[in-house]
Design an enzyme around this catalytic site. Structure first.
Site, short mmCIF file in Angstrom:
data_model
loop_
_atom_site.label_atom_id
_atom_site.label_comp_id
_atom_site.label_asym_id
_atom_site.label_seq_id
_atom_site.Cartn_x
_atom_site.Cartn_y
_atom_site.Cartn_z
N HIS A 61 -23.16 -68.84 8.65
CA HIS A 61 -24.28 -67.95 8.97
C HIS A 61 -24.42 -67.80 10.49
O HIS A 61 -25.14 -68.55 11.14
CB HIS A 61 -25.57 -68.51 8.35
CG HIS A 61 -26.71 -67.54 8.40
ND1 HIS A 61 -27.79 -67.63 7.56
CD2 HIS A 61 -26.94 -66.47 9.19
CE1 HIS A 61 -28.63 -66.65 7.83
NE2 HIS A 61 -28.14 -65.94 8.83
N LEU A 64 -22.87 -62.62 15.60
CA LEU A 64 -22.02 -62.49 16.79
C LEU A 64 -22.39 -61.27 17.64
O LEU A 64 -21.91 -61.12 18.75
CB LEU A 64 -20.54 -62.44 16.40
CG LEU A 64 -19.95 -63.76 15.88
CD1 LEU A 64 -18.49 -63.55 15.44
CD2 LEU A 64 -20.02 -64.86 16.92
N ASN A 95 -25.43 -57.36 10.70
CA ASN A 95 -26.51 -56.59 11.34
C ASN A 95 -26.19 -56.28 12.79
O ASN A 95 -26.96 -56.55 13.70
CB ASN A 95 -27.86 -57.30 11.20
CG ASN A 95 -27.90 -58.65 11.88
OD1 ASN A 95 -26.87 -59.28 12.08
ND2 ASN A 95 -29.09 -59.10 12.26
N HIS A 233 -30.78 -69.58 4.75
CA HIS A 233 -31.90 -70.24 5.45
C HIS A 233 -33.14 -70.54 4.59
O HIS A 233 -34.21 -70.02 4.85
CB HIS A 233 -32.31 -69.46 6.70
CG HIS A 233 -32.43 -67.95 6.55
ND1 HIS A 233 -33.06 -67.36 5.48
CD2 HIS A 233 -32.00 -66.95 7.36
CE1 HIS A 233 -33.01 -66.05 5.65
NE2 HIS A 233 -32.38 -65.77 6.77
N ASP A 306 -27.53 -70.08 11.29
CA ASP A 306 -28.23 -68.82 11.61
C ASP A 306 -28.25 -68.61 13.12
O ASP A 306 -29.27 -68.20 13.69
CB ASP A 306 -29.65 -68.81 11.03
CG ASP A 306 -30.22 -67.39 10.97
OD1 ASP A 306 -29.51 -66.43 11.34
OD2 ASP A 306 -31.38 -67.24 10.55
ZN ZN Z 1 -32.04 -63.88 7.61
ZN ZN Z 2 -29.36 -64.64 9.91
#
Ligand code: ZN
Ligand code: ZN
Length: 427
Positions: A61, A64, A95, A233, A306
């Site tokens: 997770h 970059l 994203n 998460h 994350d």
């Molecule tokens: Zn998320």
């Molecule tokens: Zn994330």
């Protein structure tokens, strides 16, 4: 004969084959060549006495940021941070700008990672076109381009109907859908966990049930479709409970925990420091205890960071304007050692399983193991090293960590990717 590397006399821990003993590990031709005494000679030897020799760590997770937000991170700087932290493979979130929603976009990420030459990068494709939640992305094309799973992370897949079809499609592709669980109407305008502390501070809260409701929705959709969902998460006691129940029923559901969610609570927001602002937010001690219990009893099978870099000028805004998220790659291992191993919550094999073979299984990638013939991704860990986290020493482009100045135990002292030594503090 290709050159041979010997990692001598380390405690070799490989949960994929229930291996935990002091021995030698041999690497040749980019692959694991043998464990234990061999009738060959080494061209190079790293003395691993007193060290742990693990399959290369996987962080499934990671954001970059490239393409589109190179002021925060690039594939080169992010993967350099990974190697510094002992991480040999990252899965990167879609994203970006534009979103990673085409075969070409997946190929671009892999190409940039190869150019940078630090660690393996496995792209994760968007579930929907441009992550808008309206229309499924070209999932088959993304897999052909190298995508290993799907998510709209940063945002949930809002339509239950689209999520259902994504799970059905991904079942055919034998891929998991990674879930950012959040009911947006309940979190609108929130900057922290909804509870006693948010009330005292007069800050708008995000209730834990905003996460739980969507975990439940996606769990029953996974049951209906026979597909696989992985909850990113996990931050709530309720979420841990749901995943535990789902797994007991045999539903295709797994979950991950990030270090900040089992180390920090919403009490930290009293400092009004945006380095404690993330999504999902830091919760209460009760939630922290539930995540630790979930890690311990095997409900949460994956540890991940994350890793969410943001350029300093963005994180320095007022709390309600600042973006969510913190760095993770270089603090991953020491935080897990300090807060999972040291207090006795997990053993080394239990912890490393959640950082190697388990994420490899969720993603269906040929990594996370020291089996002979597999790619030689290896992390050498000094389990006793004590050091202080310094945000200015990071390889990342960003500096947003709440752990600056923290004293930690455990350090990656060598990182080997595909047989090549990418980091070496041993000799
Ligand atoms: Zn998320
Ligand atoms: Zn994330």
């Amino acid at each position: 004969m290709p050159p041979t590397l010997l990692l001598r006399n380390g405690r070799v821990i490989d949960p994929s084959q229930q291996l935990d003993r002091v021995t030698d590990l041999w690497v040749s031709n980019g692959e694991i060549a043998g464990i234990g005494p061999q009738s060959r000679t080494a061209d190079r030897t790293l003395d691993c006495t007193g060290m742990i020799v693990s399959p290369g760590l996987i962080d499934m997770h990671v954001h970059l940021r490239e393409p589109g937000r190179e002021e925060d991170e690039t594939i080169a700087t992010g993967t350099a941070a990974a190697v510094a932290g002992g991480v040999t493979s990252v899965a990167c979130m879609p994203n970006t700008e534009p979103a990673l929603d085409t075969r070409m976009a997946a190929e671009f990420v892999i190409q940039q990672a190869q150019r940078a030459g630090f660690c393996n990068v496995f792209p994760i494709g968007a579930v929907t076109k441009n992550r808008e939640g309206k229309e499924l992305a070209e999932l088959g094309g993304l897999v052909e381009g190298g995508a290993v799973a799907f998510t709209d992370d940063g945002a949930p897949v809002y339509s239950a109907e689209i999520m259902r079809r994504a799970l059905e499609y991904c079942k055919m592709l034998d891929r998991a859908v990674l879930v950012h669980a959040e009911i947006l109407e309940l979190t609108q305008g929130g900057v922290m966990n909804e509870g006693f502390v948010s009330m005292q501070l007069g800050l708008r809260g995000m209730p834990g049930i905003a996460e739980d409701i969507m975990i439940y929705r996606d769990m029953v959709l996974a049951e209906l479709t026979g597909g696989r969902c992985h909850i990113l998460h996990v931050s709530t006691a309720g979420g841990v409970d749901l995943i535990r129940q789902g797994r007991a029923k045999g539903i295709g559901i797994s979950g991950e925990a990030c270090p900040h969610h089992f180390i920090l609570t919403d009490e930290t927001l009293r400092a009004f420091d945006s380095n404690f602002k993330m999504s999902p937010p830091l919760r209460t001690q009760r939630d922290v205890d539930a995540i630790l219990a979930g890690l311990k009893d095997g409900t949460l099978t994956v540890l991940a960071t994350d890793h969410a870099p943001h350029a300093p000028e963005k994180k320095e805004r007022e709390l309600d304007q600042a973006p969510n998220g913190i760095l993770g790659l270089e603090t991953f291992l020491p935080l897990c050692v300090t807060f999972l191993i040291e207090p006795g919550h997990l053993t080394w094999p239990q912890m490393l399983e959640k950082m190697t073979i388990n994420p490899a299984k969720v993603l269906g990638i040929n990594r996370g193991t020291l089996q002979v013939g597999r790619p030689a991704d290896v992390t050498v860990i000094d389990p006793k090293a004590q050091w202080v986290i310094d945000k200015n020493a990071t390889k990342s482009k960003s500096r947003n960590t709440p752990f600056h100045g923290w004293k930690v135990t455990g350090r990656a002292v060598a990182t080997i990717v595909g047989g090549d030594i990418k980091k070496n503090e041993l000799n």
